[in-house]
Design a protein around this motif. Structure first.
Motif, PDB file in Angstrom:
ATOM      1  N   SER A   1      16.843   1.313 -10.319  1.00 11.26           N
ATOM      2  CA  SER A   1      17.516   1.682  -9.067  1.00 11.26           C
ATOM      3  C   SER A   1      17.516   3.190  -8.861  1.00 11.26           C
ATOM      4  O   SER A   1      17.296   3.683  -7.746  1.00 11.26           O
ATOM      5  CB  SER A   1      18.961   1.160  -9.065  1.00 11.26           C
ATOM      6  N   LYS A   2      17.769   3.937  -9.929  1.00 13.19           N
ATOM      7  CA  LYS A   2      17.746   5.404  -9.834  1.00 13.19           C
ATOM      8  C   LYS A   2      16.372   5.896  -9.395  1.00 13.19           C
ATOM      9  O   LYS A   2      16.246   6.760  -8.518  1.00 13.19           O
ATOM     10  CB  LYS A   2      18.109   6.020 -11.185  1.00 13.19           C
ATOM     11  N   LEU A   3      15.337   5.348 -10.006  1.00 12.22           N
ATOM     12  CA  LEU A   3      13.982   5.780  -9.682  1.00 12.22           C
ATOM     13  C   LEU A   3      13.586   5.354  -8.278  1.00 12.22           C
ATOM     14  O   LEU A   3      12.830   6.065  -7.593  1.00 12.22           O
ATOM     15  CB  LEU A   3      12.999   5.222 -10.714  1.00 12.22           C
ATOM     16  N   TYR A   4      14.097   4.219  -7.838  1.00 13.97           N
ATOM     17  CA  TYR A   4      13.830   3.783  -6.459  1.00 13.97           C
ATOM     18  C   TYR A   4      14.463   4.748  -5.456  1.00 13.97           C
ATOM     19  O   TYR A   4      13.836   5.128  -4.452  1.00 13.97           O
ATOM     20  CB  TYR A   4      14.357   2.365  -6.253  1.00 13.97           C
ATOM     21  N   LEU A   5      15.700   5.175  -5.720  1.00 14.15           N
ATOM     22  CA  LEU A   5      16.364   6.123  -4.831  1.00 14.15           C
ATOM     23  C   LEU A   5      15.636   7.470  -4.810  1.00 14.15           C
ATOM     24  O   LEU A   5      15.505   8.107  -3.757  1.00 14.15           O
ATOM     25  CB  LEU A   5      17.821   6.307  -5.261  1.00 14.15           C
ATOM     26  N   GLU A   6      15.144   7.912  -5.965  1.00 17.22           N
ATOM     27  CA  GLU A   6      14.366   9.148  -6.010  1.00 17.22           C
ATOM     28  C   GLU A   6      13.075   9.000  -5.203  1.00 17.22           C
ATOM     29  O   GLU A   6      12.609   9.948  -4.559  1.00 17.22           O
ATOM     30  CB  GLU A   6      14.060   9.532  -7.454  1.00 17.22           C
ATOM     31  N   SER A   7      12.505   7.806  -5.244  1.00 17.10           N
ATOM     32  CA  SER A   7      11.276   7.552  -4.483  1.00 17.10           C
ATOM     33  C   SER A   7      11.547   7.616  -2.981  1.00 17.10           C
ATOM     34  O   SER A   7      10.720   8.149  -2.210  1.00 17.10           O
ATOM     35  CB  SER A   7      10.700   6.186  -4.854  1.00 17.10           C
ATOM     36  N   LYS A   8      12.685   7.101  -2.556  1.00 17.75           N
ATOM     37  CA  LYS A   8      13.037   7.169  -1.141  1.00 17.75           C
ATOM     38  C   LYS A   8      13.254   8.614  -0.694  1.00 17.75           C
ATOM     39  O   LYS A   8      12.851   8.995   0.402  1.00 17.75           O
ATOM     40  CB  LYS A   8      14.296   6.335  -0.876  1.00 17.75           C
ATOM     41  N   GLU A   9      13.905   9.395  -1.558  1.00 21.53           N
ATOM     42  CA  GLU A   9      14.105  10.809  -1.235  1.00 21.53           C
ATOM     43  C   GLU A   9      12.763  11.528  -1.118  1.00 21.53           C
ATOM     44  O   GLU A   9      12.560  12.366  -0.235  1.00 21.53           O
ATOM     45  CB  GLU A   9      14.968  11.472  -2.311  1.00 21.53           C
ATOM     46  N   TRP A  10      11.849  11.192  -2.017  1.00 25.78           N
ATOM     47  CA  TRP A  10      10.505  11.787  -1.960  1.00 25.78           C
ATOM     48  C   TRP A  10       9.809  11.405  -0.659  1.00 25.78           C
ATOM     49  O   TRP A  10       9.161  12.240  -0.019  1.00 25.78           O
ATOM     50  CB  TRP A  10       9.695  11.309  -3.163  1.00 25.78           C
ATOM     51  N   ASP A  11       9.959  10.140  -0.264  1.00 26.92           N
ATOM     52  CA  ASP A  11       9.367   9.686   0.992  1.00 26.92           C
ATOM     53  C   ASP A  11       9.900  10.480   2.174  1.00 26.92           C
ATOM     54  O   ASP A  11       9.152  10.869   3.077  1.00 26.92           O
ATOM     55  CB  ASP A  11       9.660   8.194   1.206  1.00 26.92           C
TER      56      ASP A  11
ATOM     57  N   ASN B   1       0.798  -1.221   0.000  1.00 24.53           N
ATOM     58  CA  ASN B   1       0.000   0.000   0.000  1.00 24.53           C
ATOM     59  C   ASN B   1       0.833   1.275   0.000  1.00 24.53           C
ATOM     60  O   ASN B   1       0.308   2.357   0.244  1.00 24.53           O
ATOM     61  CB  ASN B   1      -0.958   0.007   1.203  1.00 24.53           C
ATOM     62  N   THR B   2       2.147   1.166  -0.263  1.00 25.37           N
ATOM     63  CA  THR B   2       2.982   2.355  -0.395  1.00 25.37           C
ATOM     64  C   THR B   2       3.738   2.306  -1.715  1.00 25.37           C
ATOM     65  O   THR B   2       4.061   1.225  -2.223  1.00 25.37           O
ATOM     66  CB  THR B   2       3.997   2.485   0.758  1.00 25.37           C
ATOM     67  N   TRP B   3       4.031   3.484  -2.234  1.00 27.73           N
ATOM     68  CA  TRP B   3       4.785   3.573  -3.474  1.00 27.73           C
ATOM     69  C   TRP B   3       6.176   2.963  -3.308  1.00 27.73           C
ATOM     70  O   TRP B   3       6.664   2.242  -4.187  1.00 27.73           O
ATOM     71  CB  TRP B   3       4.877   5.031  -3.911  1.00 27.73           C
ATOM     72  N   SER B   4       6.826   3.255  -2.184  1.00 28.09           N
ATOM     73  CA  SER B   4       8.191   2.757  -1.967  1.00 28.09           C
ATOM     74  C   SER B   4       8.245   1.239  -1.916  1.00 28.09           C
ATOM     75  O   SER B   4       9.204   0.635  -2.390  1.00 28.09           O
ATOM     76  CB  SER B   4       8.774   3.340  -0.674  1.00 28.09           C
ATOM     77  N   SER B   5       7.234   0.615  -1.356  1.00 24.88           N
ATOM     78  CA  SER B   5       7.232  -0.856  -1.292  1.00 24.88           C
ATOM     79  C   SER B   5       7.179  -1.453  -2.696  1.00 24.88           C
ATOM     80  O   SER B   5       7.830  -2.457  -2.984  1.00 24.88           O
ATOM     81  CB  SER B   5       6.059  -1.357  -0.446  1.00 24.88           C
TER      82      SER B   5
ATOM     83  N   MET C   1       8.254   0.084  -5.493  1.00 32.94           N
ATOM     84  CA  MET C   1       9.514   0.372  -6.166  1.00 32.94           C
ATOM     85  C   MET C   1      10.615  -0.555  -5.675  1.00 32.94           C
ATOM     86  O   MET C   1      11.501  -0.944  -6.447  1.00 32.94           O
ATOM     87  CB  MET C   1       9.899   1.825  -5.943  1.00 32.94           C
ATOM     88  N   GLN C   2      10.579  -0.917  -4.396  1.00 37.48           N
ATOM     89  CA  GLN C   2      11.556  -1.867  -3.867  1.00 37.48           C
ATOM     90  C   GLN C   2      11.414  -3.212  -4.562  1.00 37.48           C
ATOM     91  O   GLN C   2      12.409  -3.845  -4.942  1.00 37.48           O
ATOM     92  CB  GLN C   2      11.349  -2.042  -2.357  1.00 37.48           C
ATOM     93  N   ILE C   3      10.186  -3.649  -4.763  1.00 33.96           N
ATOM     94  CA  ILE C   3       9.943  -4.922  -5.440  1.00 33.96           C
ATOM     95  C   ILE C   3      10.418  -4.864  -6.885  1.00 33.96           C
ATOM     96  O   ILE C   3      11.064  -5.801  -7.384  1.00 33.96           O
ATOM     97  CB  ILE C   3       8.448  -5.280  -5.359  1.00 33.96           C
ATOM     98  N   ALA C   4      10.124  -3.766  -7.581  1.00 32.85           N
ATOM     99  CA  ALA C   4      10.581  -3.619  -8.966  1.00 32.85           C
ATOM    100  C   ALA C   4      12.102  -3.684  -9.043  1.00 32.85           C
ATOM    101  O   ALA C   4      12.666  -4.325  -9.946  1.00 32.85           O
ATOM    102  CB  ALA C   4      10.073  -2.295  -9.541  1.00 32.85           C
ATOM    103  N   SER C   5      12.775  -3.043  -8.095  1.00 35.35           N
ATOM    104  CA  SER C   5      14.235  -3.059  -8.064  1.00 35.35           C
ATOM    105  C   SER C   5      14.768  -4.465  -7.799  1.00 35.35           C
ATOM    106  O   SER C   5      15.721  -4.917  -8.450  1.00 35.35           O
ATOM    107  CB  SER C   5      14.741  -2.087  -6.994  1.00 35.35           C
ATOM    108  N   ASP C   6      14.155  -5.171  -6.856  1.00 38.89           N
ATOM    109  CA  ASP C   6      14.594  -6.542  -6.539  1.00 38.89           C
ATOM    110  C   ASP C   6      14.481  -7.451  -7.766  1.00 38.89           C
ATOM    111  O   ASP C   6      15.408  -8.205  -8.088  1.00 38.89           O
ATOM    112  CB  ASP C   6      13.741  -7.120  -5.408  1.00 38.89           C
TER     113      ASP C   6
END
Length: 416
Positions: free
Chosen positions: A390-400, A199-203, A205-210
């Protein structure tokens, strides 16, 4: 102390003396000459040489004694180190007797995880046994070689293959058991469609990165030492949301069934395979030729990314009262979303409650769409894809962090 006795034809007599090792008094330095005659040459020595020889003999004996102690200690230490090292090395693949597989599954009467999968305990390990059918004849030496290559492959985003067993035309693949649920079930809860564990965007994006890093490893880094020489890597052939496991502990993704295609004899020509595909994940060229490649894996990954972002099935059919139906593809709806004003915000899964960085979401959709291009030659390599994700995941974490969202979650994937 042991003094050496030498045979000689003419040796002048000499006086024996006490050479106790505890005596710290200076050694005698007399230089009476002793002439030793042999058949080949004459040797000269002195009583001081004898004393030095005796002293060296003691030193050597003491040194040898210490070396033995050190050697024993080193041997014990080495065994301990080797034992410790062995625990960290990749395991040798297990070739299980079919009788052992049958006994572990209670003759396949254990509750099934799917139509061809059983969870059981095998050699004190919690495992899942998958039954597959050989696509072409494979001799045992070739099977052992392929199995060794796959079992040597290790990545945190892969469910580990432990070994296999063969019975007739069937092969039983033994994987480690990992608690969790499939990505398909996490995205689409049949009991409660409005609920999702992700239920979160970061979760997401983490899965997509994995998954991206796991598939990059399969394509470009696994299979070291294979017959293909420097052309490392395998084709997975089964990338889809139901073949991706989301771990219960921390919502990380693991790719299931790695190596199944190669071991089942689907591979031909080194790194391609023939098999039936899953509707919605099949690349256009695969639908025509039935030959799976790394590029068809990339296509399937792109579909998974679009599923992950939208929460929708790869392919679904809406049936009407008049008997007609409408076929909807997540690829088609994604393409429409990036061309419409405000389309991205409308298209992304509503259960995220509009809490996501729209710019990152749009770029992520475009990465997925590049992967599902019609021309396989224009699809990117998974190495490039994993870097972009990975780049987009890191941007998502910064947004969080800027938004102050709490992404440390405690979750359960139990049925709701």
């Amino acid at each position: 102390m042991c003094k050496s006795k030498r045979s000689t034809s003419a040796v002048q007599p000499r006086t024996r003396r006490n050479t106790s090792m505890t005596d710290e008094s200076p050694r005698p330095t007399r230089t009476r000459t002793l002439t030793l005659t042999s058949s080949s040459s004459n040797y000269e020595t002195t009583t001081s040489d004898v004393a030095i020889t005796e002293s060296r003999s003691y030193v050597y004996e003491e040194k040898n004694s210490r070396e033995k102690e050190w050697s024993n200690a080193s041997s014990i230490s080495s065994h301990a180190s080797l034992s410790s090292l062995k625990d960290t090395l990749p395991e040798n693949p297990n070739i299980y007797p079919f009788s052992e597989i049958s006994a572990a599954t209670a003759k396949f009467s254990n509750p099934r995880l799917s139509s061809s999968a059983w969870r059981c305990s095998l050699r004190a390990r919690d495992v899942v046994v998958f039954r597959r059918t050989f696509r072409r004849p494979i001799d045992l030496p070739e099977l052992r070689h392929r199995l060794a290559l796959i079992c040597r492959s290790h990545h945190s985003s892969l469910v580990k293959l432990l070994g296999a067993s063969v019975s007739g035309s069937a092969i039983f693949l033994v994987y480690e058991f990992v608690p969790g649920a499939s990505l398909a079930d996490c995205l689409r809860n049949r009991r409660n469609p409005s609920f999702t564990d992700l239920n979160t965007w970061s979760s997401r994006m983490q899965i997509a990165s994995d998954v991206a890093h796991g598939l990059d490893y399969i394509h470009n880094f696994s299979g070291s030492g294979s017959d293909s020489g420097s052309d490392f890597g395998f084709v997975h052939n089964h990338i889809k949301s139901s073949s991706i496991l989301i771990t219960e502990e921390n919502l990380r993704a693991k790719i299931c069934h790695f190596g199944a295609s190669d071991l089942c004899g689907e591979a031909s020509g080194g790194r391609t395979a023939r098999l039936e595909g899953t509707r919605g994940y099949m690349a256009p060229e695969f639908q025509v030729s039935g030959v799976a490649t790394k590029k068809s894996d990339v296509y399937a990954f792109g579909v998974v990314v679009l599923e992950l972002l939208s929460g929708e099935e790869a392919l679904k059919f809406e049936f009407h009262d008049d008997g007609s139906y409408r076929r909807t593809s997540v690829v088609e709806t994604a393409r429409a979303a990036v061309t419409e004003s405000g389309g991205v915000r409308k298209w992304v899964d509503k259960r995220l409650r509009d809490s996501f960085p729209v710019g990152v979401a749009e770029r992520m959709i475009r990465v997925g769409l590049e992967c599902v291009g019609n021309d396989p030659n224009e699809r990117p390599d998974m190495g490039w894809v994993s870097i972009e994700v990975s780049k987009l995941y890191l941007e998502s974490k910064e947004w969080d962090e800027k938004m102050g969202n709490n992404i440390d979650l405690s979750v359960s994937l139990a049925p709701r």
